[in-house]
Write an enzyme that holds these catalytic residues in place. Structure first.
Site, PDB file in Angstrom:
ATOM      1  N   GLU A 181       3.372   0.092 -14.358  1.00  0.00           N
ATOM      2  CA  GLU A 181       4.337   0.811 -13.518  1.00  0.00           C
ATOM      3  C   GLU A 181       3.934   0.665 -12.058  1.00  0.00           C
ATOM      4  O   GLU A 181       2.743   0.545 -11.744  1.00  0.00           O
ATOM      5  CB  GLU A 181       4.358   2.305 -13.868  1.00  0.00           C
ATOM      6  CG  GLU A 181       4.707   2.609 -15.303  1.00  0.00           C
ATOM      7  CD  GLU A 181       4.381   4.052 -15.681  1.00  0.00           C
ATOM      8  OE1 GLU A 181       4.885   4.491 -16.713  1.00  0.00           O
ATOM      9  OE2 GLU A 181       3.621   4.726 -14.954  1.00  0.00           O
TER      10      GLU A 181
ATOM     11  N   LYS B  89       2.888   1.874  -8.541  1.00  0.00           N
ATOM     12  CA  LYS B  89       2.193   3.064  -8.038  1.00  0.00           C
ATOM     13  C   LYS B  89       2.879   3.486  -6.737  1.00  0.00           C
ATOM     14  O   LYS B  89       2.547   3.003  -5.657  1.00  0.00           O
ATOM     15  CB  LYS B  89       0.714   2.764  -7.795  1.00  0.00           C
ATOM     16  CG  LYS B  89      -0.100   3.997  -7.444  1.00  0.00           C
ATOM     17  CD  LYS B  89      -1.578   3.651  -7.312  1.00  0.00           C
ATOM     18  CE  LYS B  89      -2.381   4.906  -7.034  1.00  0.00           C
ATOM     19  NZ  LYS B  89      -2.005   5.552  -5.768  1.00  0.00           N
TER      20      LYS B  89
ATOM     21  N   LYS C 232      -1.361   1.575 -18.109  1.00  0.00           N
ATOM     22  CA  LYS C 232      -1.622   2.610 -19.117  1.00  0.00           C
ATOM     23  C   LYS C 232      -1.596   2.004 -20.520  1.00  0.00           C
ATOM     24  O   LYS C 232      -0.761   1.130 -20.803  1.00  0.00           O
ATOM     25  CB  LYS C 232      -0.544   3.708 -19.055  1.00  0.00           C
ATOM     26  CG  LYS C 232      -0.438   4.438 -17.733  1.00  0.00           C
ATOM     27  CD  LYS C 232       0.750   5.393 -17.740  1.00  0.00           C
ATOM     28  CE  LYS C 232       0.914   6.095 -16.411  1.00  0.00           C
ATOM     29  NZ  LYS C 232       2.145   6.933 -16.371  1.00  0.00           N
TER      30      LYS C 232
ATOM     31  N   CYS D  98       9.772   3.261  37.978  1.00  0.00           N
ATOM     32  CA  CYS D  98      10.156   3.880  39.262  1.00  0.00           C
ATOM     33  C   CYS D  98       8.964   4.228  40.143  1.00  0.00           C
ATOM     34  O   CYS D  98       9.147   4.785  41.223  1.00  0.00           O
ATOM     35  CB  CYS D  98      10.995   5.130  39.011  1.00  0.00           C
ATOM     36  SG  CYS D  98      10.062   6.475  38.235  1.00  0.00           S
TER      37      CYS D  98
ATOM     38  N   CYS E  79       6.859  10.341  32.625  1.00  0.00           N
ATOM     39  CA  CYS E  79       7.380  10.163  33.980  1.00  0.00           C
ATOM     40  C   CYS E  79       8.270  11.365  34.277  1.00  0.00           C
ATOM     41  O   CYS E  79       9.280  11.565  33.596  1.00  0.00           O
ATOM     42  CB  CYS E  79       8.183   8.870  34.085  1.00  0.00           C
ATOM     43  SG  CYS E  79       9.084   8.732  35.654  1.00  0.00           S
TER      44      CYS E  79
END
Length: 670
Positions: A114, A116, A289, A410, A425
């Site tokens: 399966e 994980k 498993k 700027c 800023c």
């Protein structure tokens, strides 16, 4: 509400019908009715259950909506321990595991592989086919009872389908946040100036421990079920149990496979190493498993893990590249975010040229230097990130990166608030990237949804000196637009029509569109539900703001700072004149009695059995009025846990009657 001739029968019929439609939609991807028809059925069921609460069924789909508030989670003891798995990263370890298994049970052994999934393990308990308890893993023997939150997950059946299930059984599953939902959630947090979530697993874990189950419902968690327990167990094998629980309505990932040998297991692992990138959830390995329950019993357990299962972990997806430059992006809140520009490198099936560096602290921690050979990883995180430097390849004349002291756009000196990692800023009115990002946020889909405008057009309008803030958009005229590059008469008219249509946007989305720091779409909705209009919100004091559900110190301070600036108030004034909605249009709840007529209430704190929203609905439905501030004219203060101390002090000083949660509910007979 129309009266029901037989409310019990109608509630049962609606419950069964909606549950069936949910099953078709979430398990089989089939929509048998339109969204409108579904919503009307659910709305009718909610009305009936409010009128006849004793008739609500334990499998009612209204439980999916959430709304239960939990101050603390009870501890529950697991009937079957939730043990962790031993991990391996090598083929040799897997073959050694197989040898140990066959030494005990013989060579005739079958495995199940399966994915994980990288989520949060939970235990789901059922009695007589109904879901009765959801619990976290905790320490393996004890976990937290999170039943109210689990009920909001559509992949968890509230009532088992079919037949043949035991009277009592338990299903194990992995709760996860789908990758797309995670990306959307982070985009929203970025829009509201909040720190981004590191990965989907942490986000899922944090969501499951939310006190308000309505927030859990809004996150759209998923759950893959992967284990079955009961005494006695009606199945011979794990694979049989997976097939059975899927028929009963549990969401089981179709990525599992039976394998007749360890070589077949390794084939599965190799196949999914790259294929797993196509899944809607992060995975970090494969669980192997023994399939037979009898053989599992024979193999038994160590103190910490089963001897019949093992987890193979894939190595983190990593690559090496050369750091070419650091680019500093300025967002709409003024946050300056460093982004690493690298030589292109293939990572997890995609070519990566950019990676996250997060902030100045991270640059300093990694001691990053231009020209460095860096390690880039893409594990549980969605965005690639730099995790280290290969110092053996560092250039002799390299110099540490110096974080800018002034805004790259700027040139305004940057500031950093105490306790925050980001530099900002502060030139909100004159920093071009900030202004354009604010405008792009304002027109975005979740905000004003002005679909005929886009980032390119916003940039054009800004550079043409036509717009500097959201209010300027509604001053645009046909002659302004038609003279822009690549803009014809049809496009100009479409934009003007789209702007006009946006004036119907409800108050909560207008509030979100303003771009107040930390005020995302969910927070904006909470504020719009609590405060009837922008004036009430603007004039609210700190104590009134933190009394709102989900509003903490940081959000309250941000709101106060926003409304303290005259230029923000001027923009709101102009937007109101333009016709935008700054008043809530929430429909009043249906009147149940006049028990509280003439009485005013302030609600403050966290409550055990009802949410703050539900308390407000109860007060209004019995003729009372909910106000946001305490004065000598106030009738009652309904006090929950963790309420603001100044409110309690003021109410006591003025002699206001203070009601506990139980006292209030007794007052209205609830």
């Amino acid at each position: 509400m129309a009266l029901a001739k037989d409310p019990a029968a109608e509630i049962q019929e609606l419950t069964q019908r909606i549950n069936y439609l949910n099953y078709q939609y979430y398990q089989n991807s089939i929509s048998e009715v339109t969204d409108y028809e579904f919503d009307k059925m659910l709305e009718r069921l909610q009305q009936l259950e409010q009128a006849y609460p004793e008739l609500r069924q334990p499998s009612s789909p209204t439980l999916r909506v959430g709304g239960t508030v939990t101050k603390s989670f009870k501890t529950v003891h697991h009937k079957y321990p939730m043990l962790s798995l031993s991990n391996t990263y090598s083929e040799e370890d897997l073959r050694e595991f197989d040898k140990r298994v066959r030494k005990v049970v013989g060579d005739e052994v079958e495995y199940v592989c399966e994915q994980k999934f990288d989520g949060v393990a939970i235990s789901l308990t059922y009695e007589n086919g109904y879901f009765v308890q959801g619990a976290t893993r905790g320490d393996g023997t004890r976990g937290d009872d999170i039943t109210a939150n689990v009920r909001t997950i559509h992949d968890v059946p509230l009532q088992v389908h079919g037949s043949g299930f035991p009277d009592q059984f338990e299903v194990r599953g992995e709760v996860f946040l789908p990758l797309q939902v995670f990306e959307n959630l982070n985009a929203e947090r970025e829009e509201s100036g909040e720190q981004l979530l590191a990965n989907p697993r942490n986000a899922a874990s944090g969501t499951l421990k939310q006190q308000d189950s309505a927030i859990v419902a809004s996150r759209k968690l998923g759950c893959f079920s992967y284990g079955f327990m009961s005494s006695p167990n009606p199945f011979d094998t794990h694979s049989e149990s997976l097939q059975a629980i899927q028929k009963w309505g549990f969401k089981v990932s179709d990525t599992w496979r039976k394998c007749t040998s360890i070589d077949k297991v390794l084939e599965y692992i190799n196949e999914w190493e790259t294929k797993r990138q196509e899944l809607p959830i992060a995975t970090d390995g494969v669980v192997v498993k023994v399939n037979s329950y009898a053989l599992q019993e024979e193999l038994g357990y160590t103190a910490k893990s089963p001897r019949w299962a093992i987890a193979y972990k894939y190595p983190a997806m990593s690559a090496m590249s050369r750091l070419l430059d650091i680019q500093y992006q300025i967002g709409r809140t003024g946050a300056v975010t460093p982004v690493a520009l690298m030589e292109p490198v293939l990572l997890a099936g995609t070519v990566v040229k950019r990676a996250s560096v997060h902030n100045a602290n991270e640059i300093q921690r990694l001691d990053l230097r231009l020209g460095d050979t860096v390690f880039v990883e893409k594990g549980g995180e969605i965005i690639p990130k730099i995790t280290g430097v290969d110092l053996s390849k560092r250039l002799a004349d390299s110099q540490p990166i110096v974080y800018p002291t002034h805004c790259p756009a700027c040139r305004t000196p940057l500031v950093r608030a105490e306790g925050e990692a980001n530099f900002y800023c502060p030139n909100e009115e004159g920093c071009a990237p900030q202004i354009q990002a604010k405008l792009e946020h304002f027109i975005s889909r979740k905000a004003m949804n002005i679909d005929e405008l886009g980032p390119k057009t916003i940039e054009q309008l800004y550079k043409a000196n036509l717009v500097h803030n959201a209010a300027d958009l509604y001053d645009l005229k046909f002659e302004h637009l038609v003279n822009l590059d690549r803009m014809g008469e049809k496009s100009a008219n479409n934009i003007l029509q789209s702007l006009e249509k946006s004036k119907q946007t409800p108050f909560d989305r207008v509030l979100f569109a303003l771009g107040i720091r930390y005020v995302g779409s969910t927070v904006a909705k909470k504020l719009a539900e609590y405060f009837p209009d922008i004036e009430a919100l603007r004039s609210a004091i700190y104590e009134e703001l933190i009394a709102v559900n989900e509003i903490g110190d940081r959000i309250a301070q941000s709101l106060l700072q926003y409304f303290a600036r005259p230029e923000h108030l001027e923009i709101i004034k102009r937007l109101k004149v333009a016709g935008l909605k700054f008043k809530s249009e929430n429909t009043a709840p249906e009147m149940e009695s006049d028990t509280l007529a003439g009485k005013t209430f302030v609600i403050s704190g966290v409550f055990e059995s009802v949410s703050r929203d539900e308390l407000q609905r109860i007060i209004i439905s019995h003729g009372g009025k909910v106000v946001s501030s305490i004065s000598g004219k106030l009738s009652y203060l309904v006090a929950g846990d963790k309420m603001g101390p100044s409110k309690l002090e003021k109410a006591t000083k003025l002699g206001i009657s203070i009601l506990s949660e139980d006292e209030f509910l007794k007052m209205v007979g609830a």
